[in-house]
Design a protein around this motif. Structure first.
Motif, PDB file in Angstrom:
ATOM      1  N   CYS A  97      40.481  29.202  43.690  1.00 27.09           N
ATOM      2  CA  CYS A  97      41.532  30.026  42.829  1.00 27.09           C
ATOM      3  C   CYS A  97      41.129  31.321  42.521  1.00 27.09           C
ATOM      4  O   CYS A  97      40.154  31.471  41.724  1.00 27.09           O
ATOM      5  CB  CYS A  97      42.395  29.233  41.767  1.00 27.09           C
ATOM      6  SG  CYS A  97      43.574  30.089  41.386  1.00 27.09           S
ATOM      7  N   GLN A  98      41.725  32.537  42.903  1.00 26.94           N
ATOM      8  CA  GLN A  98      41.438  33.847  42.526  1.00 26.94           C
ATOM      9  C   GLN A  98      42.480  34.399  41.482  1.00 26.94           C
ATOM     10  O   GLN A  98      43.799  34.310  42.294  1.00 26.94           O
ATOM     11  CB  GLN A  98      41.120  34.774  43.714  1.00 26.94           C
ATOM     12  CG  GLN A  98      40.030  34.175  44.501  1.00 26.94           C
ATOM     13  CD  GLN A  98      38.850  35.090  44.230  1.00 26.94           C
ATOM     14  OE1 GLN A  98      38.747  35.436  43.100  1.00 26.94           O
ATOM     15  NE2 GLN A  98      37.602  34.880  44.908  1.00 26.94           N
ATOM     16  N   LEU A  99      42.175  34.483  40.297  1.00 27.30           N
ATOM     17  CA  LEU A  99      42.904  35.012  39.339  1.00 27.30           C
ATOM     18  C   LEU A  99      42.773  36.492  39.031  1.00 27.30           C
ATOM     19  O   LEU A  99      41.662  37.026  38.746  1.00 27.30           O
ATOM     20  CB  LEU A  99      43.213  34.394  38.008  1.00 27.30           C
ATOM     21  CG  LEU A  99      43.427  32.923  38.285  1.00 27.30           C
ATOM     22  CD1 LEU A  99      43.214  32.065  36.727  1.00 27.30           C
ATOM     23  CD2 LEU A  99      44.929  32.427  38.738  1.00 27.30           C
ATOM     24  N   TYR A 100      43.715  37.578  39.397  1.00 26.94           N
ATOM     25  CA  TYR A 100      43.825  38.803  38.886  1.00 26.94           C
ATOM     26  C   TYR A 100      44.508  38.941  37.870  1.00 26.94           C
ATOM     27  O   TYR A 100      45.827  38.984  38.033  1.00 26.94           O
ATOM     28  CB  TYR A 100      44.033  39.832  40.314  1.00 26.94           C
ATOM     29  CG  TYR A 100      43.243  39.597  41.436  1.00 26.94           C
ATOM     30  CD1 TYR A 100      42.122  40.462  41.739  1.00 26.94           C
ATOM     31  CD2 TYR A 100      43.481  38.406  42.232  1.00 26.94           C
ATOM     32  CE1 TYR A 100      41.436  40.337  42.945  1.00 26.94           C
ATOM     33  CE2 TYR A 100      42.704  38.167  43.480  1.00 26.94           C
ATOM     34  CZ  TYR A 100      41.746  39.221  43.906  1.00 26.94           C
ATOM     35  OH  TYR A 100      40.944  39.181  45.163  1.00 26.94           O
TER      36      TYR A 100
ATOM     37  N   HIS B 157      34.450  36.894  36.983  1.00 20.97           N
ATOM     38  CA  HIS B 157      34.018  35.936  36.191  1.00 20.97           C
ATOM     39  C   HIS B 157      34.512  34.553  36.747  1.00 20.97           C
ATOM     40  O   HIS B 157      35.419  34.441  36.966  1.00 20.97           O
ATOM     41  CB  HIS B 157      34.718  36.118  34.725  1.00 20.97           C
ATOM     42  CG  HIS B 157      34.458  37.536  34.228  1.00 20.97           C
ATOM     43  ND1 HIS B 157      33.283  37.726  33.615  1.00 20.97           N
ATOM     44  CD2 HIS B 157      34.888  38.619  34.335  1.00 20.97           C
ATOM     45  CE1 HIS B 157      33.285  39.013  33.121  1.00 20.97           C
ATOM     46  NE2 HIS B 157      34.293  39.536  33.708  1.00 20.97           N
ATOM     47  N   SER B 158      33.357  33.795  36.850  1.00 23.32           N
ATOM     48  CA  SER B 158      33.628  32.322  37.401  1.00 23.32           C
ATOM     49  C   SER B 158      33.804  31.435  36.306  1.00 23.32           C
ATOM     50  O   SER B 158      33.074  31.614  35.155  1.00 23.32           O
ATOM     51  CB  SER B 158      32.661  31.843  38.323  1.00 23.32           C
ATOM     52  OG  SER B 158      31.381  31.692  37.639  1.00 23.32           O
ATOM     53  N   LEU B 159      34.809  30.797  36.300  1.00 19.71           N
ATOM     54  CA  LEU B 159      34.879  29.542  35.099  1.00 19.71           C
ATOM     55  C   LEU B 159      34.285  28.484  35.407  1.00 19.71           C
ATOM     56  O   LEU B 159      34.188  27.926  36.399  1.00 19.71           O
ATOM     57  CB  LEU B 159      36.677  29.168  35.011  1.00 19.71           C
ATOM     58  CG  LEU B 159      37.462  30.287  34.886  1.00 19.71           C
ATOM     59  CD1 LEU B 159      39.040  30.050  34.551  1.00 19.71           C
ATOM     60  CD2 LEU B 159      36.914  31.285  33.529  1.00 19.71           C
ATOM     61  N   PRO B 160      33.543  27.834  34.447  1.00 18.90           N
ATOM     62  CA  PRO B 160      32.685  26.938  34.748  1.00 18.90           C
ATOM     63  C   PRO B 160      33.550  25.624  35.024  1.00 18.90           C
ATOM     64  O   PRO B 160      34.744  25.269  34.739  1.00 18.90           O
ATOM     65  CB  PRO B 160      31.963  26.425  33.269  1.00 18.90           C
ATOM     66  CG  PRO B 160      32.963  27.171  32.235  1.00 18.90           C
ATOM     67  CD  PRO B 160      33.632  28.452  32.905  1.00 18.90           C
TER      68      PRO B 160
ATOM     69  N   LYS C 221      40.629  19.290  36.533  1.00 20.24           N
ATOM     70  CA  LYS C 221      40.246  18.949  37.722  1.00 20.24           C
ATOM     71  C   LYS C 221      40.402  19.727  39.001  1.00 20.24           C
ATOM     72  O   LYS C 221      40.816  19.560  39.945  1.00 20.24           O
ATOM     73  CB  LYS C 221      41.354  17.888  38.195  1.00 20.24           C
ATOM     74  CG  LYS C 221      41.283  16.303  37.105  1.00 20.24           C
ATOM     75  CD  LYS C 221      42.080  15.493  37.829  1.00 20.24           C
ATOM     76  CE  LYS C 221      43.604  15.672  37.368  1.00 20.24           C
ATOM     77  NZ  LYS C 221      44.628  14.687  37.807  1.00 20.24           N
ATOM     78  N   SER C 222      39.793  20.969  38.652  1.00 18.39           N
ATOM     79  CA  SER C 222      39.855  22.029  39.655  1.00 18.39           C
ATOM     80  C   SER C 222      38.334  22.712  39.872  1.00 18.39           C
ATOM     81  O   SER C 222      37.474  22.495  38.938  1.00 18.39           O
ATOM     82  CB  SER C 222      40.726  23.178  39.107  1.00 18.39           C
ATOM     83  OG  SER C 222      41.910  22.742  38.888  1.00 18.39           O
ATOM     84  N   SER C 223      38.312  23.367  40.945  1.00 19.76           N
ATOM     85  CA  SER C 223      36.746  23.961  41.320  1.00 19.76           C
ATOM     86  C   SER C 223      36.911  25.207  41.649  1.00 19.76           C
ATOM     87  O   SER C 223      38.055  25.641  42.352  1.00 19.76           O
ATOM     88  CB  SER C 223      36.016  22.877  42.328  1.00 19.76           C
ATOM     89  OG  SER C 223      36.839  22.820  43.344  1.00 19.76           O
TER      90      SER C 223
END
Length: 472
Positions: A410-413, A447-450, A427-429
């Motif tokens: 998922c890419q969030l802008y 920025h990547s979310l852990p 439960k996401s990657s």
């Protein structure tokens, strides 16, 4: 003197009975439709409809949509029951098969209501389920005695409503502080059965329907034999609410499906009936490979469908409150421009498409989409991404909350106005958030979310920190 008077009275009674029997055989029915419809029990049923059913209908008219549709079916079911009660007064008691055929019109209406609860879950699922389950109370008319397998009519009405009340209470809780029309509908529905139908049955049919002793005979379902040489008929459908066939014990029927498989395994020699595979039957040695699908054929087949197998594509406003975008495939120019802050947007089952929402909406939900792009300006409540794979979502305005659940890729802008948004993941990657760079060159900072965490027990509690990777 008294003996002669008694003889004369008995003779007069005998002549009256003979004349009455002659009239019945001549007319076919002892009572006309007008006389039966004026029977106190039928008049009381009309009063039941006017007092209780009218309230349910009035509330449904204010709500509209599926609630109105299922309410109309409910009223149809009560109308069918009234017709059956009139026919019962003109018909002799039917046998088991004849009773099922006699009650078939009522069963069809009940099944029609239950069909509305099937398929994709509706926003008014609790309404539909409450109305559909409540109609089983009308089956009290099938009571024929203590050996028929049913509760007494009064108890049957009460038990049937208990099943429907679970969903009816959900309607009351959900709309208690939102819309009083729904609350009125739920309360009126309950009163239709308790005390409405229950008191009616208690007053006129506590022991079940009273059939005519001298009326016409109820017709049984005709049995049609297949013509010679015709294929065997398909298996019978599931038993209806008024099925005339008693349930057979499982030991008397041959086992089917997985039960048959396990039964054969328990016998012992399960490979006795298997055919041996010879060398020329193996795929690698076959000269005729027409059954093998090439990679080119796979690509052609996968790219040919123009819409999802789940159903036709939709882009529509429902009930003036909810935009529904469903089953869109390969559509890059989907636009919702006539929207307001009271409406929500629900995107479901779309693939390889782009949707633009040109206005402020209350809520956005993206569900079970793949390679889907969503661009929106402002959202009042939240933007939710659920059960998706490889989606891109861009906020051009503000969004207080963004949640990502059970999603892979998922890419969030985010715009400058939405940098303070609260982002929740579960439960996401592969979740990446892109924000405007500090410089004015128009670039994005990623920025990547852990998705991995370390849990350490310290000072009587667990401390959780994201895993940090250092790379050259």
């Amino acid at each position: 003197m008294e003996g002669k008077l008694i003889d004369r009275l008995e003779a007069a009674v005998a002549r009256l009975e003979a004349l009455s029997a002659g009239e019945v055989s001549g007319r076919g029915l002892p009572d006309s439709g007008v006389e039966v419809s004026s029977d106190p029990s039928i008049v009381a049923f009309d009063d039941l409809m006017a007092q209780y059913a009218a309230r349910v209908s009035a509330a449904a008219e204010k709500i509209g949509g599926q609630v109105l549709d299922v309410t109309k079916i409910l009223l149809d079911a009560f109308s069918v029951q009234k017709k059956l009660l009139i026919e019962i007064k003109q018909t002799q008691k039917a046998d088991t098969a004849g009773l099922a055929e006699f009650l078939k019109p009522l069963n069809e209406v009940i099944m029609k209501a239950n069909a509305m609860t099937e398929g994709r879950r509706s926003d008014f699922f609790n309404h539909l389920k409450s109305a559909g389950d409540s109609l089983s109370a009308l089956a009290w008319i099938a009571y024929t005695g203590k050996d028929c397998g049913m509760s007494m009519p009064i108890a049957h009405v009460e038990e049937s409503w208990q099943m429907a009340e679970f969903y009816n209470n959900k309607v009351l809780v959900e709309y208690r502080n939102k819309d009083q029309n729904h609350v009125e509908w739920a309360k009126a529905l309950k009163e239709l059965y308790l005390p409405g139908l229950r008191d009616y049955v208690k007053s006129y049919y506590p022991l079940g329907p009273v059939w005519s002793a001298s009326g016409k005979k109820a017709s049984s379902a005709p049995s049609k034999a297949p013509p010679p040489g015709a294929p065997a008929p398909p298996p019978p459908p599931p038993a209806s609410l008024f099925s005339s066939e008693p349930s057979q014990p499982s030991s008397s029927n041959p086992k089917q499906g997985m039960s048959a498989v396990f039964q054969e395994i328990s016998v012992g020699n399960v490979t006795a009936g298997l055919k041996k595979v010879t060398a020329d039957m193996k795929t690698k040695n076959r000269t005729d490979r027409t059954g093998i699908v090439s990679a080119g054929e796979k690509e052609t087949r996968s790219s040919s469908p123009s819409f999802s197998k789940a159903g036709p594509p939709k882009l529509e406003l429902q009930m003036g409150r909810k935009w529904v975008v469903e089953n869109q495939i390969g559509r890059k120019n989907l636009v919702i421009d006539d929207c307001d802050a009271k409406q929500s947007v629900y995107v479901f089952g779309c693939k390889d498409s782009v949707l633009q929402i040109q206005g402020k909406v209350n809520n956005i939900t993206v569900d079970k989409c793949s390679k889907m792009g969503v661009v929106f300006k402002d959202v009042v409540a939240a933007c939710e991404i659920v059960n998706c794979n490889g989606v891109e979502v861009q906020c051009q305005g503000s969004a207080p909350t963004i949640s990502v659940d059970n999603t892979s890729g998922c890419q969030l802008y985010l715009s400058k106005d939405s940098l303070e948004a609260s982002i929740t993941t579960a439960k996401s990657s592969e979740i990446n958030v892109l924000v405007p760079a500090t410089e004015s060159d128009g670039d994005w900072a990623e920025h990547s979310l852990p998705q991995q965490y370390i849990h350490v027990f310290k000072n009587g509690q667990f401390e959780t920190t994201p895993v940090s990777h250092s790379g050259g």
